[in-house]
Motif scaffolding. Structure first.
Motif, PDB file in Angstrom:
ATOM      1  N   ALA A 100       0.909  -1.269   0.048  1.00 52.58           N
ATOM      2  CA  ALA A 100      -0.069   0.049   0.028  1.00 52.58           C
ATOM      3  C   ALA A 100       0.859   1.341  -0.121  1.00 52.58           C
ATOM      4  CB  ALA A 100      -1.255   0.181   1.287  1.00 52.58           C
ATOM      5  N   ILE A 101       1.849   1.276   0.875  1.00 54.74           N
ATOM      6  CA  ILE A 101       2.926   2.364   0.674  1.00 54.74           C
ATOM      7  C   ILE A 101       3.459   2.592  -0.558  1.00 54.74           C
ATOM      8  CG2 ILE A 101       4.767   3.522   2.045  1.00 54.74           C
ATOM      9  CD1 ILE A 101       3.920   2.047   4.452  1.00 54.74           C
ATOM     10  N   ALA A 102       4.068   1.486  -1.137  1.00 51.13           N
ATOM     11  CA  ALA A 102       4.771   1.384  -2.279  1.00 51.13           C
ATOM     12  C   ALA A 102       3.770   2.106  -3.393  1.00 51.13           C
ATOM     13  CB  ALA A 102       5.109   0.213  -2.580  1.00 51.13           C
ATOM     14  N   TYR A 103       2.623   1.541  -3.462  1.00 51.75           N
ATOM     15  CA  TYR A 103       1.754   2.127  -4.323  1.00 51.75           C
ATOM     16  C   TYR A 103       1.264   3.468  -4.266  1.00 51.75           C
ATOM     17  CZ  TYR A 103      -2.821   2.715  -6.833  1.00 51.75           C
ATOM     18  OH  TYR A 103      -3.678   3.276  -7.948  1.00 51.75           O
ATOM     19  N   GLY A 104       1.296   4.031  -3.098  1.00 48.60           N
ATOM     20  CA  GLY A 104       0.898   5.365  -2.662  1.00 48.60           C
ATOM     21  C   GLY A 104       2.027   6.275  -3.352  1.00 48.60           C
ATOM     22  N   ALA A 105       3.289   5.664  -2.812  1.00 46.23           N
ATOM     23  CA  ALA A 105       4.441   6.450  -3.411  1.00 46.23           C
ATOM     24  C   ALA A 105       4.393   6.536  -5.076  1.00 46.23           C
ATOM     25  CB  ALA A 105       5.795   5.900  -3.006  1.00 46.23           C
ATOM     26  N   ALA A 106       4.372   5.430  -5.652  1.00 46.66           N
ATOM     27  CA  ALA A 106       4.292   5.435  -7.086  1.00 46.66           C
ATOM     28  C   ALA A 106       3.265   6.373  -7.919  1.00 46.66           C
ATOM     29  CB  ALA A 106       4.104   4.002  -7.669  1.00 46.66           C
ATOM     30  N   ARG A 107       2.080   6.344  -7.062  1.00 49.22           N
ATOM     31  CA  ARG A 107       0.803   7.056  -7.813  1.00 49.22           C
ATOM     32  C   ARG A 107       1.173   8.594  -7.689  1.00 49.22           C
ATOM     33  NH1 ARG A 107      -3.109   9.128  -4.582  1.00 49.22           N
ATOM     34  NH2 ARG A 107      -4.651   8.703  -6.092  1.00 49.22           N
ATOM     35  N   ALA A 108       2.142   8.789  -6.590  1.00 53.30           N
ATOM     36  CA  ALA A 108       2.296  10.290  -6.210  1.00 53.30           C
ATOM     37  C   ALA A 108       3.443  10.656  -7.056  1.00 53.30           C
ATOM     38  CB  ALA A 108       2.712  10.256  -4.630  1.00 53.30           C
ATOM     39  N   GLY A 109       4.158   9.746  -7.739  1.00 54.44           N
ATOM     40  CA  GLY A 109       5.258  10.326  -8.766  1.00 54.44           C
ATOM     41  C   GLY A 109       6.659   9.910  -8.441  1.00 54.44           C
ATOM     42  N   ALA A 110       6.760   9.071  -7.260  1.00 54.50           N
ATOM     43  CA  ALA A 110       8.200   8.211  -6.917  1.00 54.50           C
ATOM     44  C   ALA A 110       8.484   7.139  -7.637  1.00 54.50           C
ATOM     45  CB  ALA A 110       8.136   8.062  -5.444  1.00 54.50           C
ATOM     46  N   ARG A 111       9.777   7.201  -8.074  1.00 53.33           N
ATOM     47  CA  ARG A 111      10.443   5.820  -8.596  1.00 53.33           C
ATOM     48  C   ARG A 111      10.624   4.954  -7.349  1.00 53.33           C
ATOM     49  NH1 ARG A 111      15.394   5.296 -10.096  1.00 53.33           N
ATOM     50  NH2 ARG A 111      16.211   7.190  -9.038  1.00 53.33           N
ATOM     51  N   VAL A 112       9.795   3.711  -7.634  1.00 54.49           N
ATOM     52  CA  VAL A 112       9.562   2.941  -6.311  1.00 54.49           C
ATOM     53  C   VAL A 112      10.212   1.470  -6.823  1.00 54.49           C
ATOM     54  CG1 VAL A 112       7.889   1.761  -5.149  1.00 54.49           C
ATOM     55  CG2 VAL A 112       7.702   4.102  -5.528  1.00 54.49           C
ATOM     56  N   ARG A 113      10.787   0.882  -5.868  1.00 52.45           N
ATOM     57  CA  ARG A 113      11.315  -0.534  -5.776  1.00 52.45           C
ATOM     58  C   ARG A 113      10.631  -1.170  -4.731  1.00 52.45           C
ATOM     59  NH1 ARG A 113      16.491   0.150  -4.986  1.00 52.45           N
ATOM     60  NH2 ARG A 113      17.282   0.275  -7.087  1.00 52.45           N
ATOM     61  N   LEU A 114       9.949  -2.347  -4.906  1.00 54.70           N
ATOM     62  CA  LEU A 114       9.534  -3.043  -4.034  1.00 54.70           C
ATOM     63  C   LEU A 114      10.199  -4.325  -3.677  1.00 54.70           C
ATOM     64  CD1 LEU A 114       7.133  -3.165  -1.793  1.00 54.70           C
ATOM     65  CD2 LEU A 114       5.889  -4.614  -3.732  1.00 54.70           C
ATOM     66  N   LEU A 115      10.506  -4.831  -2.470  1.00 54.95           N
ATOM     67  CA  LEU A 115      11.471  -5.981  -2.475  1.00 54.95           C
ATOM     68  C   LEU A 115      10.425  -6.731  -1.715  1.00 54.95           C
ATOM     69  CD1 LEU A 115      14.678  -4.760  -1.440  1.00 54.95           C
ATOM     70  CD2 LEU A 115      14.067  -5.597  -3.691  1.00 54.95           C
ATOM     71  N   ASP A 116       9.979  -8.082  -2.046  1.00 51.49           N
ATOM     72  CA  ASP A 116       8.786  -8.789  -1.551  1.00 51.49           C
ATOM     73  C   ASP A 116       9.579 -10.201  -1.303  1.00 51.49           C
ATOM     74  OD1 ASP A 116       6.540  -9.918  -0.860  1.00 51.49           O
ATOM     75  OD2 ASP A 116       5.898 -10.216  -2.694  1.00 51.49           O
ATOM     76  N   GLN A 117       9.369 -10.725   0.079  1.00 48.17           N
ATOM     77  CA  GLN A 117       9.798 -12.002   0.237  1.00 48.17           C
ATOM     78  C   GLN A 117       9.289 -12.923  -0.385  1.00 48.17           C
ATOM     79  OE1 GLN A 117       9.574 -12.631   4.501  1.00 48.17           O
ATOM     80  NE2 GLN A 117      11.317 -14.228   4.542  1.00 48.17           N
ATOM     81  N   GLY A 118       7.663 -12.820  -0.886  1.00 44.93           N
ATOM     82  CA  GLY A 118       7.253 -13.718  -1.605  1.00 44.93           C
ATOM     83  C   GLY A 118       6.313 -14.783  -0.722  1.00 44.93           C
ATOM     84  N   ASP A 119       6.026 -15.859  -1.352  1.00 42.89           N
ATOM     85  CA  ASP A 119       5.131 -16.739  -0.662  1.00 42.89           C
ATOM     86  C   ASP A 119       5.837 -17.411   0.540  1.00 42.89           C
ATOM     87  OD1 ASP A 119       3.036 -16.320  -2.657  1.00 42.89           O
ATOM     88  OD2 ASP A 119       3.795 -17.904  -3.811  1.00 42.89           O
ATOM     89  N   VAL A 120       6.807 -17.478   0.817  1.00 41.09           N
ATOM     90  CA  VAL A 120       7.485 -17.934   1.938  1.00 41.09           C
ATOM     91  C   VAL A 120       7.232 -16.931   3.100  1.00 41.09           C
ATOM     92  CG1 VAL A 120       9.160 -19.180   0.881  1.00 41.09           C
ATOM     93  CG2 VAL A 120       9.804 -17.049   1.535  1.00 41.09           C
ATOM     94  N   ALA A 121       7.079 -15.661   2.808  1.00 47.42           N
ATOM     95  CA  ALA A 121       6.694 -14.827   4.065  1.00 47.42           C
ATOM     96  C   ALA A 121       5.432 -15.002   5.023  1.00 47.42           C
ATOM     97  CB  ALA A 121       6.260 -13.454   3.463  1.00 47.42           C
ATOM     98  N   PHE A 122       5.669 -14.682   6.129  1.00 44.72           N
ATOM     99  CA  PHE A 122       4.759 -14.848   7.076  1.00 44.72           C
ATOM    100  C   PHE A 122       3.588 -13.996   6.730  1.00 44.72           C
ATOM    101  CE2 PHE A 122       7.953 -16.715   9.856  1.00 44.72           C
ATOM    102  CZ  PHE A 122       7.417 -17.851   9.963  1.00 44.72           C
ATOM    103  N   ARG A 123       2.715 -13.936   5.819  1.00 45.06           N
ATOM    104  CA  ARG A 123       1.919 -13.069   5.199  1.00 45.06           C
ATOM    105  C   ARG A 123       0.649 -12.911   6.308  1.00 45.06           C
ATOM    106  NH1 ARG A 123       4.180 -10.585   1.094  1.00 45.06           N
ATOM    107  NH2 ARG A 123       3.687 -11.493  -0.982  1.00 45.06           N
ATOM    108  N   ALA A 124       0.878 -11.747   6.695  1.00 41.67           N
ATOM    109  CA  ALA A 124      -0.341 -11.340   7.637  1.00 41.67           C
ATOM    110  C   ALA A 124      -1.742 -11.285   6.903  1.00 41.67           C
ATOM    111  CB  ALA A 124      -0.246  -9.786   8.338  1.00 41.67           C
ATOM    112  N   SER A 125      -1.628 -10.910   5.544  1.00 38.82           N
ATOM    113  CA  SER A 125      -2.881 -10.859   4.779  1.00 38.82           C
ATOM    114  C   SER A 125      -3.500 -12.428   4.767  1.00 38.82           C
ATOM    115  CB  SER A 125      -2.636 -10.384   3.467  1.00 38.82           C
ATOM    116  OG  SER A 125      -1.735 -11.362   2.621  1.00 38.82           O
ATOM    117  N   ARG A 126      -3.123 -13.271   4.822  1.00 35.12           N
ATOM    118  CA  ARG A 126      -3.574 -14.546   5.007  1.00 35.12           C
ATOM    119  C   ARG A 126      -4.405 -14.935   6.113  1.00 35.12           C
ATOM    120  NH1 ARG A 126       1.969 -16.704   4.167  1.00 35.12           N
ATOM    121  NH2 ARG A 126       2.504 -16.906   2.045  1.00 35.12           N
ATOM    122  N   GLY A 127      -4.192 -14.211   7.286  1.00 35.61           N
ATOM    123  CA  GLY A 127      -4.766 -14.393   8.488  1.00 35.61           C
ATOM    124  C   GLY A 127      -5.671 -13.194   8.942  1.00 35.61           C
TER     125      GLY A 127
END
Length: 378
Positions: free
Chosen positions: A17-44
């Motif tokens: 969400a923060i990365a998306y907000g920065a990108a839409r505001a005009g920033a150059r953004v790089r998102l480093l995502d751990q991927g499916d092995v992460a303890f995704r809070a969104s799953r729970g």
């Protein structure tokens, strides 16, 4: 458009969400995502966009949650139009349901206090007969409840999908499978370097640490403090049922697909993200006591997930005083606050907007004292 590059460490709901907000505001953004092995809070995550009862004793957090709920329709509409992904937002209001007179009375006192101190957080206490006008089929075990007109729910997984899709469409560089272990700051060049466990590294002028449980070890490396611990939430899901629940509640909610999500627990079990038969049984019994018709529904899945929780349960948002350009973002309510993270925090942490007003209350420094003692309601 900013020439500086912002690296966001953590591709879950908060970081995305923060990365998306920065990108839409005009920033150059790089998102480093751990991927499916992460303890995704969104799953729970139970998926509630919830204002009621948040911020007792911290009025700024109550207002932060209230304002996020009001910003949510704009984020939902934008993601839908940009990506075609429906985040599942519904904001008809929501119900908290109590099983004893004592807890209903305590609930009323908390809600009165929050509305008095924060302002603009309306609620209505209801007796069972009035509750059943909105929630037909309510069980006799429910002795009262509250209605929050600002409350609602969304689909956490579709929200995450929409944010990642939106990031790519906004030109952000999304890199998956990255496990950041170290963050360095070079004061001579004012550059940050995020270093993965496999040796890969990325440099940028700004960095946001939104790595959930990983923030505990990463933030001290750039002069920040975010002591987070894991709390496990177990959730159940039923087969698809005919629509019968028009409003989300604190114990069960019916998704737009027809399934009923039942939750959730809050357990201190370290990094164990599994399930347990005793908690599954407890959740199922509580759901049936709330809505007896669920006794006939088949459960199709149960799962657990780990969510990051600070010692007092409130977020940490802060720029490093010793490493300017480094920020931390940690919170327990990644769904409720997603809109504020995108539309307010993203522009701030990318250097394209001012620090939000009255944000000192969210600094991680509050945990730094040797005799710090805190408690929370989770």
């Amino acid at each position: 458009m900013s020439n500086e590059c912002l690296t966001v460490v953590g591709g879950g709901l908060v970081g995305a969400a923060i990365a998306y907000g920065a990108a839409r505001a005009g920033a150059r953004v790089r998102l480093l995502d751990q991927g499916d092995v992460a303890f995704r809070a969104s799953r729970g995550n139970f998926g509630l966009v919830w204002v009621s009862s948040k911020g007792s004793g911290v009025p700024r957090y109550a207002r932060w949650s209230r304002d996020a709920a009001k910003l949510w329709p704009a984020l939902h509409k934008e993601l839908l139009e940009l990506t075609g992904v429906d985040s599942g937002l519904r904001q008809p209001g929501g119900f908290w349901l109590g099983f004893s007179e004592a807890e209903v009375e305590a609930r009323a006192k908390v809600l009165e206090k929050i509305d008095r101190e924060a302002g603009g957080v309306p609620f209505q206490m209801m007796e069972p007969a009035e509750l059943r006008q909105y929630l037909p089929g309510l069980g006799s075990a429910v002795v009262g409840g509250s209605f929050g007109p600002l409350d609602g729910h969304a689909n956490p997984l579709m929200l995450l999908h929409g944010l990642h899709a939106g990031l790519r469409l906004k030109g952000a560089d999304v890199i998956n499978g990255v496990d950041v272990k170290q963050v360095k700051y070079d004061a001579s060049s004012s550059l940050f370097e995020a270093i993965a466990g496999d040796g890969q590294s990325w440099k940028s002028e700004r960095i946001v640490l939104a790595a959930g449980l990983g923030n505990a070890s990463l933030t001290p490396q750039v002069g920040l403090c975010a002591p987070v611990a894991a709390t496990r939430g177990q959730v159940l899901i039923t087969e698809r049922l005919k629509p019968f629940l028009d409003y989300p509640t604190n114990k069960a909610r019916q998704t737009v697909e027809g399934t009923v999500q039942i939750g959730s627990t809050s357990e201190d079990v370290g990094l164990n993200d599994g399930t347990s038969s005793d908690k599954i049984e407890w959740l199922a019994r509580r759901a049936v006591a709330t809505f007896p018709a669920l006794a006939q529904a088949r459960l199709v899945r149960a799962w657990g997930a780990l969510r990051p929780l600070t010692p007092d349960g409130y977020p940490v948002y802060q720029e490093s005083p010793s490493c300017p350009g480094a920020y931390v973002a940690t919170c327990h309510s990644g769904v409720t606050l997603a809109s504020a993270h995108a539309l307010v925090i993203g522009p701030w942490m990318s250097g394209l907007a001012q620090t939000p007003a009255e944000f000192d209350v969210f600094k991680g420094d509050r945990f730094a004292g040797p005799n710090t003692s805190v408690s929370h309601d989770h």
